[in-house]
Design a protein around this motif. Structure first.
Motif, PDB file in Angstrom:
ATOM      1  N   THR A 193      -8.948  -2.183  -1.657  1.00 33.97           N
ATOM      2  CA  THR A 193     -10.199  -1.687  -2.222  1.00 33.97           C
ATOM      3  C   THR A 193     -10.843  -0.661  -1.294  1.00 33.97           C
ATOM      4  OG1 THR A 193     -11.509  -3.487  -1.230  1.00 33.97           O
ATOM      5  CG2 THR A 193     -10.595  -3.863  -3.415  1.00 33.97           C
ATOM      6  N   LYS A 194     -10.628  -0.824   0.024  1.00 35.88           N
ATOM      7  CA  LYS A 194     -11.142   0.167   0.985  1.00 35.88           C
ATOM      8  C   LYS A 194     -10.403   1.487   0.795  1.00 35.88           C
ATOM      9  CE  LYS A 194     -13.293   1.777   4.643  1.00 35.88           C
ATOM     10  NZ  LYS A 194     -12.648   3.091   4.725  1.00 35.88           N
ATOM     11  N   GLY A 195      -9.090   1.397   0.647  1.00 37.04           N
ATOM     12  CA  GLY A 195      -8.311   2.614   0.416  1.00 37.04           C
ATOM     13  C   GLY A 195      -8.731   3.306  -0.862  1.00 37.04           C
ATOM     14  N   PHE A 196      -9.041   2.513  -1.880  1.00 35.27           N
ATOM     15  CA  PHE A 196      -9.455   3.087  -3.155  1.00 35.27           C
ATOM     16  C   PHE A 196     -10.852   3.708  -3.033  1.00 35.27           C
ATOM     17  CE2 PHE A 196     -11.637   2.720  -7.267  1.00 35.27           C
ATOM     18  CZ  PHE A 196     -10.769   3.463  -8.059  1.00 35.27           C
ATOM     19  N   GLU A 197     -11.743   3.075  -2.268  1.00 32.48           N
ATOM     20  CA  GLU A 197     -13.089   3.621  -2.086  1.00 32.48           C
ATOM     21  C   GLU A 197     -13.025   4.991  -1.425  1.00 32.48           C
ATOM     22  OE1 GLU A 197     -15.140   0.701   0.144  1.00 32.48           O
ATOM     23  OE2 GLU A 197     -15.268  -0.731  -1.502  1.00 32.48           O
ATOM     24  N   ASP A 198     -12.138   5.148  -0.430  1.00 37.38           N
ATOM     25  CA  ASP A 198     -11.981   6.450   0.228  1.00 37.38           C
ATOM     26  C   ASP A 198     -11.553   7.506  -0.789  1.00 37.38           C
ATOM     27  OD1 ASP A 198     -12.640   5.232   2.580  1.00 37.38           O
ATOM     28  OD2 ASP A 198     -10.575   5.065   3.311  1.00 37.38           O
ATOM     29  N   TRP A 199     -10.600   7.115  -1.656  1.00 35.78           N
ATOM     30  CA  TRP A 199     -10.115   8.040  -2.689  1.00 35.78           C
ATOM     31  C   TRP A 199     -11.232   8.377  -3.674  1.00 35.78           C
ATOM     32  CZ3 TRP A 199      -9.490   6.796  -8.007  1.00 35.78           C
ATOM     33  CH2 TRP A 199      -8.862   7.794  -8.763  1.00 35.78           C
ATOM     34  N   ALA A 200     -11.982   7.367  -4.097  1.00 34.97           N
ATOM     35  CA  ALA A 200     -13.063   7.588  -5.050  1.00 34.97           C
ATOM     36  C   ALA A 200     -14.145   8.487  -4.458  1.00 34.97           C
ATOM     37  CB  ALA A 200     -13.662   6.246  -5.470  1.00 34.97           C
ATOM     38  N   ASN A 213      -0.364   7.936  -8.941  1.00 32.54           N
ATOM     39  CA  ASN A 213      -1.073   9.168  -8.592  1.00 32.54           C
ATOM     40  C   ASN A 213      -2.384   8.889  -7.865  1.00 32.54           C
ATOM     41  OD1 ASN A 213       0.813  10.954  -9.789  1.00 32.54           O
ATOM     42  ND2 ASN A 213      -0.051  10.519 -11.811  1.00 32.54           N
ATOM     43  N   VAL A 214      -2.581   7.647  -7.475  1.00 34.37           N
ATOM     44  CA  VAL A 214      -3.804   7.269  -6.771  1.00 34.37           C
ATOM     45  C   VAL A 214      -3.661   7.624  -5.289  1.00 34.37           C
ATOM     46  CG1 VAL A 214      -5.355   5.385  -6.174  1.00 34.37           C
ATOM     47  CG2 VAL A 214      -4.210   5.390  -8.387  1.00 34.37           C
ATOM     48  N   LYS A 215      -4.620   8.374  -4.789  1.00 36.39           N
ATOM     49  CA  LYS A 215      -4.594   8.743  -3.378  1.00 36.39           C
ATOM     50  C   LYS A 215      -5.155   7.594  -2.559  1.00 36.39           C
ATOM     51  CE  LYS A 215      -5.926  12.394  -0.155  1.00 36.39           C
ATOM     52  NZ  LYS A 215      -6.677  13.668   0.006  1.00 36.39           N
ATOM     53  N   ILE A 216      -4.297   6.953  -1.785  1.00 41.38           N
ATOM     54  CA  ILE A 216      -4.681   5.759  -1.032  1.00 41.38           C
ATOM     55  C   ILE A 216      -4.660   6.067   0.461  1.00 41.38           C
ATOM     56  CG2 ILE A 216      -4.036   3.375  -0.491  1.00 41.38           C
ATOM     57  CD1 ILE A 216      -2.636   3.313  -3.251  1.00 41.38           C
ATOM     58  N   THR A 217      -5.715   5.674   1.166  1.00 41.42           N
ATOM     59  CA  THR A 217      -5.721   5.786   2.619  1.00 41.42           C
ATOM     60  C   THR A 217      -4.810   4.701   3.178  1.00 41.42           C
ATOM     61  OG1 THR A 217      -8.008   6.581   2.564  1.00 41.42           O
ATOM     62  CG2 THR A 217      -7.161   5.804   4.689  1.00 41.42           C
ATOM     63  N   ALA A 276       0.835  -1.210   0.000  1.00 39.87           N
ATOM     64  CA  ALA A 276       0.000   0.000   0.000  1.00 39.87           C
ATOM     65  C   ALA A 276       0.863   1.251   0.000  1.00 39.87           C
ATOM     66  CB  ALA A 276      -0.926  -0.014   1.212  1.00 39.87           C
ATOM     67  N   TYR A 277       1.900   1.269   0.827  1.00 39.96           N
ATOM     68  CA  TYR A 277       2.799   2.426   0.881  1.00 39.96           C
ATOM     69  C   TYR A 277       3.548   2.595  -0.441  1.00 39.96           C
ATOM     70  CZ  TYR A 277       2.185   3.618   5.806  1.00 39.96           C
ATOM     71  OH  TYR A 277       1.660   4.054   7.002  1.00 39.96           O
ATOM     72  N   LEU A 278       3.959   1.478  -1.036  1.00 39.64           N
ATOM     73  CA  LEU A 278       4.642   1.536  -2.331  1.00 39.64           C
ATOM     74  C   LEU A 278       3.737   2.142  -3.394  1.00 39.64           C
ATOM     75  CD1 LEU A 278       7.033   0.532  -4.279  1.00 39.64           C
ATOM     76  CD2 LEU A 278       5.534  -1.418  -4.690  1.00 39.64           C
ATOM     77  N   LEU A 279       2.507   1.621  -3.502  1.00 39.20           N
ATOM     78  CA  LEU A 279       1.590   2.082  -4.541  1.00 39.20           C
ATOM     79  C   LEU A 279       1.208   3.541  -4.341  1.00 39.20           C
ATOM     80  CD1 LEU A 279      -0.621  -1.112  -4.869  1.00 39.20           C
ATOM     81  CD2 LEU A 279       1.032  -0.236  -6.523  1.00 39.20           C
ATOM     82  N   SER A 280       1.117   3.966  -3.093  1.00 35.96           N
ATOM     83  CA  SER A 280       0.855   5.371  -2.823  1.00 35.96           C
ATOM     84  C   SER A 280       1.986   6.252  -3.326  1.00 35.96           C
ATOM     85  CB  SER A 280       0.660   5.583  -1.315  1.00 35.96           C
ATOM     86  OG  SER A 280       0.484   6.959  -1.015  1.00 35.96           O
ATOM     87  N   ALA A 281       3.222   5.734  -3.247  1.00 31.96           N
ATOM     88  CA  ALA A 281       4.400   6.519  -3.634  1.00 31.96           C
ATOM     89  C   ALA A 281       4.620   6.554  -5.140  1.00 31.96           C
ATOM     90  CB  ALA A 281       5.641   5.963  -2.938  1.00 31.96           C
TER      91      ALA A 281
END
Length: 284
Positions: free
Chosen positions: A253-260, A237-241, A229-234
């Protein structure tokens, strides 16, 4: 930010399971030949060049990840020194840099051999005996950038001549460069760890519709490592919780839902702003 990318890619690629998956993909076409148990962490420090003002000292630097591979091959123990270089930006010097790193590692082996022969009283003119061998050194580059890699992948490609009669005597090897955004489905299926899902996410990250579909269809995203998760955030350009504890499994998917949801909220705000502007125009 470049430093965040460097830190996160280093942490993730240091994982022996991920490291083994990378080398199985390149060396064995995805067959599970190398395992994490075959790998031993190595000192990342390389040294070869003498400092200009201090001829008695060696200039040192660090490469990203280096591990010693130890395996049985036809009843004999086989060793190889494996390295991964993470690259966030396009860099035309990569073939030279990799060649330099590899030569420095061979130089270290040579110095160790000379020292060992000296201790064992094996004296020859060169310091080497016919039985002395080198462990192969192999470096793979993982390119995390968004632009396609169109730069040299081999040392001869950096030469100022294309005369084959000359180039055939130049050290010639192709640098394996993995570009997650260019991997095909067939390529991705050759990875056996969560790296397959990580690379698939990166490939989809520039297309919101494709990424949303992946989050709906790929159950693997619901059980990712915090490090992933930390890697993909870095690197996207997807904002991940991000999870508070990166060592726990994480539902991407939860992190992506927050971003969406944030994207939808921002869209509604923008719509209201536009509506007020239109209302003011009509009221004039």
């Amino acid at each position: 930010m470049p430093h965040e990318k460097d830190a996160e890619t280093l942490i993730y690629m240091s994982n022996p399971v991920i490291f083994a998956d990378i080398f199985n993909f390149v060396l064995h076409d995805g067959k599970q030949i190398i395992s994490a148990e075959n790998l031993t962490e190595q000192d990342r420090t390389e040294s070869l060049r003498r400092e200009k003002d201090s001829p008695g000292k060696m200039m040192t630097h660090q490469r990203d990840v280096t591990k010693l591979l130890t395996m049985m091959d036809d009843g004999a123990v086989t060793y190889a020194i494996l390295g991964i270089e993470n690259q966030s930006e396009l860099d035309p010097s990569i073939p030279w840099r990799v060649l330099r790193y590899d030569v420095e590692r061979y130089d270290k082996q040579a110095r160790d051999t000379l020292q060992r022969n000296k201790i064992d009283n094996k004296f020859t003119l060169s310091g080497f005996t016919a039985d002395d061998k080198f462990h192969p050194v192999i470096t793979i580059v993982v390119y995390w950038g968004t632009d396609e890699w169109t730069l040299p992948r081999s040392f001869p490609a950096m030469m100022d001549t294309q005369d084959e009669n000359i180039l055939r005597y130049v050290p010639h090897f192709e640098i394996p460069i993995i570009e997650p955004r260019k991997l095909t489905d067939a390529d991705l299926n050759k990875f056996s760890s969560e790296l397959q899902t990580v690379f698939r996410f990166i490939r989809a990250s520039s297309d919101k519709k494709r990424l949303k579909q992946m989050c709906a269809d790929d159950d693997e995203l619901k059980n990712m490592s915090g490090d992933a998760a930390y890697l993909l955030s870095a690197v996207t350009n997807v904002k991940i919780t991000l999870p508070k504890n990166r060592k726990e499994q994480y539902d991407m998917t939860k992190g992506f839902e927050d971003w969406a949801q944030e994207e939808r909220d921002e869209g509604r705000k923008e719509g209201r702003r536009e509506g007020r502007k239109e209302g003011r125009k009509e009221g004039r």
